[in-house]
Write an enzyme that holds these catalytic residues in place. Structure first.
Site, PDB file in Angstrom:
ATOM      1  N   HIS A 123      35.977  -8.034  31.036  1.00 34.63           N
ATOM      2  CA  HIS A 123      36.877  -7.008  31.559  1.00 34.63           C
ATOM      3  C   HIS A 123      38.192  -7.658  31.998  1.00 34.63           C
ATOM      4  O   HIS A 123      38.353  -8.029  33.164  1.00 34.63           O
ATOM      5  CB  HIS A 123      36.226  -6.297  32.746  1.00 34.63           C
ATOM      6  CG  HIS A 123      34.925  -5.630  32.420  1.00 34.63           C
ATOM      7  ND1 HIS A 123      33.758  -6.340  32.257  1.00 34.63           N
ATOM      8  CD2 HIS A 123      34.621  -4.321  32.219  1.00 34.63           C
ATOM      9  CE1 HIS A 123      32.772  -5.492  31.973  1.00 34.63           C
ATOM     10  NE2 HIS A 123      33.272  -4.266  31.947  1.00 34.63           N
ATOM     11  N   HIS A 155      40.235  -2.208  29.688  1.00 40.63           N
ATOM     12  CA  HIS A 155      39.225  -2.279  30.743  1.00 40.63           C
ATOM     13  C   HIS A 155      38.068  -3.207  30.410  1.00 40.63           C
ATOM     14  O   HIS A 155      37.844  -4.185  31.118  1.00 40.63           O
ATOM     15  CB  HIS A 155      38.668  -0.882  31.055  1.00 40.63           C
ATOM     16  CG  HIS A 155      37.484  -0.919  31.976  1.00 40.63           C
ATOM     17  ND1 HIS A 155      37.610  -1.079  33.332  1.00 40.63           N
ATOM     18  CD2 HIS A 155      36.151  -0.857  31.723  1.00 40.63           C
ATOM     19  CE1 HIS A 155      36.408  -1.100  33.889  1.00 40.63           C
ATOM     20  NE2 HIS A 155      35.505  -0.964  32.928  1.00 40.63           N
ATOM     21  N   GLU A 168      21.256   7.136  54.242  1.00 47.48           N
ATOM     22  CA  GLU A 168      20.254   6.133  53.883  1.00 47.48           C
ATOM     23  C   GLU A 168      20.818   5.036  52.982  1.00 47.48           C
ATOM     24  O   GLU A 168      20.550   3.845  53.208  1.00 47.48           O
ATOM     25  CB  GLU A 168      19.052   6.803  53.204  1.00 47.48           C
ATOM     26  CG  GLU A 168      18.209   7.675  54.117  1.00 47.48           C
ATOM     27  CD  GLU A 168      18.712   9.112  54.188  1.00 47.48           C
ATOM     28  OE1 GLU A 168      18.075   9.931  54.875  1.00 47.48           O
ATOM     29  OE2 GLU A 168      19.748   9.405  53.536  1.00 47.48           O
ATOM     30  N   HIS A 176       8.559  15.791  51.260  1.00 46.76           N
ATOM     31  CA  HIS A 176       8.593  14.670  52.196  1.00 46.76           C
ATOM     32  C   HIS A 176       7.422  13.702  52.009  1.00 46.76           C
ATOM     33  O   HIS A 176       7.326  12.719  52.738  1.00 46.76           O
ATOM     34  CB  HIS A 176       8.591  15.190  53.635  1.00 46.76           C
ATOM     35  CG  HIS A 176       9.920  15.712  54.079  1.00 46.76           C
ATOM     36  ND1 HIS A 176      10.636  16.630  53.354  1.00 46.76           N
ATOM     37  CD2 HIS A 176      10.670  15.433  55.189  1.00 46.76           C
ATOM     38  CE1 HIS A 176      11.757  16.901  53.990  1.00 46.76           C
ATOM     39  NE2 HIS A 176      11.815  16.184  55.089  1.00 46.76           N
TER      40      HIS A 176
END
Length: 690
Positions: free
Chosen positions: A50, A281, A428, A490
């Site tokens: 790159h 890129h 999280e 859950h």
């Protein structure tokens, strides 16, 4: 075909580039061009890579490293160095060129020539451990930025403990538009703004290009306004104007908030046709374009050749921090906390930890408490936290459920970093990435809690911790259908198997208070990868009164041997260990003698020698029991073994009803012994299974 937006952007970029290159290059530009030339040469030689980002950000990065970044190339591990994180890790040649030019040993020109080759320190993306000056592994976009937030947090926490004479440095980040599109940038940016981490400075490579083309095809937000909303100081600057960059860097270092500077650059700066396009890129420019780019930049040197008049100022920059490091060493030598500072930075546990754990386990052997393993975890922390001052906890808005806060621990805030706990909020992924940064910084051992099912949000950061081999401890509670009424959204099912499949992760699922203490000891001593403590919501009885050694450290062991020859072996983990022990007792009453093996950590068991594993598992038929997917259990059960567990998602009901509903019971063990192996006939008759 390139979109109209990219074509228009390319024309504007080329016009801007032409104006910039029309003037003779000054010293600053020529020093930056050394980065560009090395990036071009390395990518062309590798035939992949790159080049665009290193070419675009060379001006900003060269000014940063030559005049602002605090480091000494002679000692890449100096604790009070500034941290530099290349969040846009695909532009790795930017970092490698900087390390080479500033004189870091281990990044010689031959290393650059081996860019992206096997065993090269100049890997395709920066790899932690490949070179001491690479602060972390980057490549998954956004994680470098989020991890840098943890590094900045660690600096503040340690400065509050040891003082600015030992801890006073910044964390600098180069991030791309992809980093800012990733969701974790929101979590990390909001947390950093809330904590006012003013020593965190992010340089946003604002080049308007992504892999698919112009960024305008997929986003129209203004990242500066977004980060300003989080509480950051923001500024936009021409990334090819050295005077403007210098002013922006000086301004950033005076900020009372974290800083984001949008550095407006031209991707592939210097390339006559590909500059300002996605074509610069992620692939080599190609021979003709590469040569034309060097000519446009005024770089008339052979590949991988840097002339002495360019090397000299770069090597001076590499040594610029030496006086500051020597002054710091003198301060450390006379500091009254020198021994403690050196201990925590070396990652060595205090001597008190061993005695504290030993004493705690002895008390458990006497008390035999019936507790949820999350409660046992808290009691273990109540022993560890006073004995291990570098332990820093937290939770993603589930402190009262994860039981991660020990009485007396203070939560960090913008006003007070004399703290040992972090309220991460419902973030999280951001929490896991920040914990990685805290661990990478050194001096602290982070742990953080959430429900096990939400580990799905954290998986990329846990994987990166495993790849880097760093000590991070995850406290994952509510580990199965045993959490009950909250239902299948859950209730983890596949999570144990998926993390057991991840290399270099210790998945620790203890079955009682004693094993929980042992698993915590394993986790704090595991310096080569992350540890997951997988803990229950529901209570379990004490199953061991033997406090000697650490049986869990071998991964699996015989918890209860058969009274005589084994008719079968029941292998269990976590809360299902109590079911296995109850079944053993019931079966014994009917003359069927079975052994129970506790297997709190498959990974550690796999490391044991074959003789030990064979002795534990035995040759009798095997039954495994775990309230989770059975994927991976076949390794321990063999071809004829039986697994009792979950075949699908859970349901909403009280835990005891769910265990009956899904057949994770003593009855199921007896039924399988009879129907599969012809064993336990008397017990099967008693239960009316025959």
């Amino acid at each position: 075909m390139a979109g109209l937006a990219e074509i228009s952007g390319n024309e504007a970029a080329l016009a801007r580039q032409s104006a910039l290159l029309s003037a003779p290059p000054g010293t600053d530009r020529m020093l930056a061009n050394a980065i560009r030339a090395l990036a071009i040469d390395a990518v062309e030689t590798a035939k992949s890579g790159h080049p665009g980002m290193p070419m675009g950000m060379a001006d900003a990065a060269s000014l940063l490293w030559r005049k602002h970044l605090k480091f000494d190339a002679a000692d890449a591990s100096w604790p009070d160095r500034d941290r530099f994180v290349l969040s846009a890790g695909h532009g790795s040649m930017l970092l490698y060129a900087l390390l080479h030019l500033t004189g870091h040993a281990g990044m010689e020109i031959d290393t650059l020539k081996s860019f992206r080759q096997l065993h090269s320190a100049a890997a395709g993306h920066p790899e932690y451990h490949e070179h001491p000056a690479i602060e972390m592994t980057t490549g998954p976009l956004g994680q470098g930025l989020a991890t840098a937030v943890g590094m900045a947090m660690a600096e503040r926490l340690l400065a509050a403990k040891f003082g600015k004479s030992l801890v006073d440095h910044r964390t600098w980040v180069i991030a791309g538009d992809g980093c800012l599109m990733e969701g974790v940038s929101h979590e990390a940016g909001a947390l950093a703004g809330h904590l006012k981490l003013n020593k965190l400075i992010v340089l946003f490579d604002d080049n308007d290009i992504s892999i698919d083309g112009a960024t305008g095809i997929s986003t129209s937000e203004d990242p500066l306004k977004r980060f300003a909303g989080y509480g950051w100081a923001t500024k936009r600057v021409d990334g090819h104007d050295f005077a403007a960059l210098q002013a922006a860097f000086l301004w950033a270092q005076k900020s009372t908030k974290p800083v984001m500077i949008a550095v407006k650059t031209i991707i592939g700066f210097g390339a006559p046709h590909k500059a300002g396009t996605a074509g610069a890129h992620g692939s080599a420019l190609g021979g003709a374009e590469a040569e034309a780019a060097k000519q446009a930049l005024g770089w008339a040197h052979l590949p991988f050749v840097v002339p002495p008049d360019i090397y000299a100022p770069w090597r001076e920059a590499g040594a610029r921090g030496a006086p500051a490091r020597r002054a710091w060493l003198k301060r450390l030598a006379r500091h009254n906390q020198r021994a403690e500072f050196e201990r925590v930075m070396a990652g060595k546990l205090p001597d008190e930890v061993t005695d504290a754990i030993r004493g705690f386990k002895a008390s458990l052997a006497m008390q035999k408490p019936t507790l949820a393993t999350r409660q046992s975890s808290l009691k273990t922390l109540e022993t560890l936290v006073p004995a291990m001052p570098e332990l820093v906890g937290g939770s993603a808005d589930l402190t009262g459920s994860n039981l991660t806060l020990v009485k007396g621990m203070v939560g960090a805030s913008a006003q007070n970093f004399a703290a040992r706990y972090v309220y991460y909020g419902v973030r999280e992924f951001g929490m896991a990435a920040a914990m990685n940064g805290i661990a990478l910084h050194g001096g602290l051992v982070p742990y953080g809690g959430t429900f096990f099912v939400f580990s799905d949000y954290m998986r990329p950061a846990i994987r990166l911790a495993a790849l880097m081999g760093i000590r991070v401890i995850h406290v994952h509670t509510h580990d199965s259908i045993g959490l009950g009424e909250d239902g299948p959204t859950h209730q983890p099912v596949e999570h144990l198997a998926s993390f057991r499949a991840m290399p270099n992760v210790l998945v620790l699922r203890p079955g009682d208070a004693m094993e929980t203490a042992e698993c915590w000891e394993i986790a704090i001593r595991n310096t080569t990868g992350p540890s997951l403590l997988v803990l229950s919501r529901q209570a379990v009885p004490a199953l061991r009164d033997d406090a000697n050694g650490n049986k869990s450290a071998r991964g699996a062991y015989v918890l209860a041997e058969a009274d005589g020859a084994r008719a079968a072996t029941i292998i269990a983990t976590g809360t299902e260990l109590a079911i296995a022990m109850a079944a053993r007792q019931s079966l014994a009453a009917f003359g069927c003698q079975v052994a129970v093996v506790s297997a709190p950590c498959f990974e550690l068991f796999a490391r044991q020698d074959a003789a030990y594993r064979a002795a534990v598992l035995g040759s009798a038929p095997r039954i495994g029991i775990e309230a989770a997917s059975g994927f991976g259990w076949e390794r321990w059960l063999g071809d004829d073994g039986v697994f009792i567990g979950m075949a699908g998602f859970g349901a909403s009901a009280p835990a005891e009803i769910l265990y009956e509903h899904f057949g994770i019971t003593e009855r199921a063990i007896v039924q399988n012994l009879w129907r599969r192996f012809g064993l336990a006939e008397a017990a099967a008759q008693h239960l009316q299974l025959i």
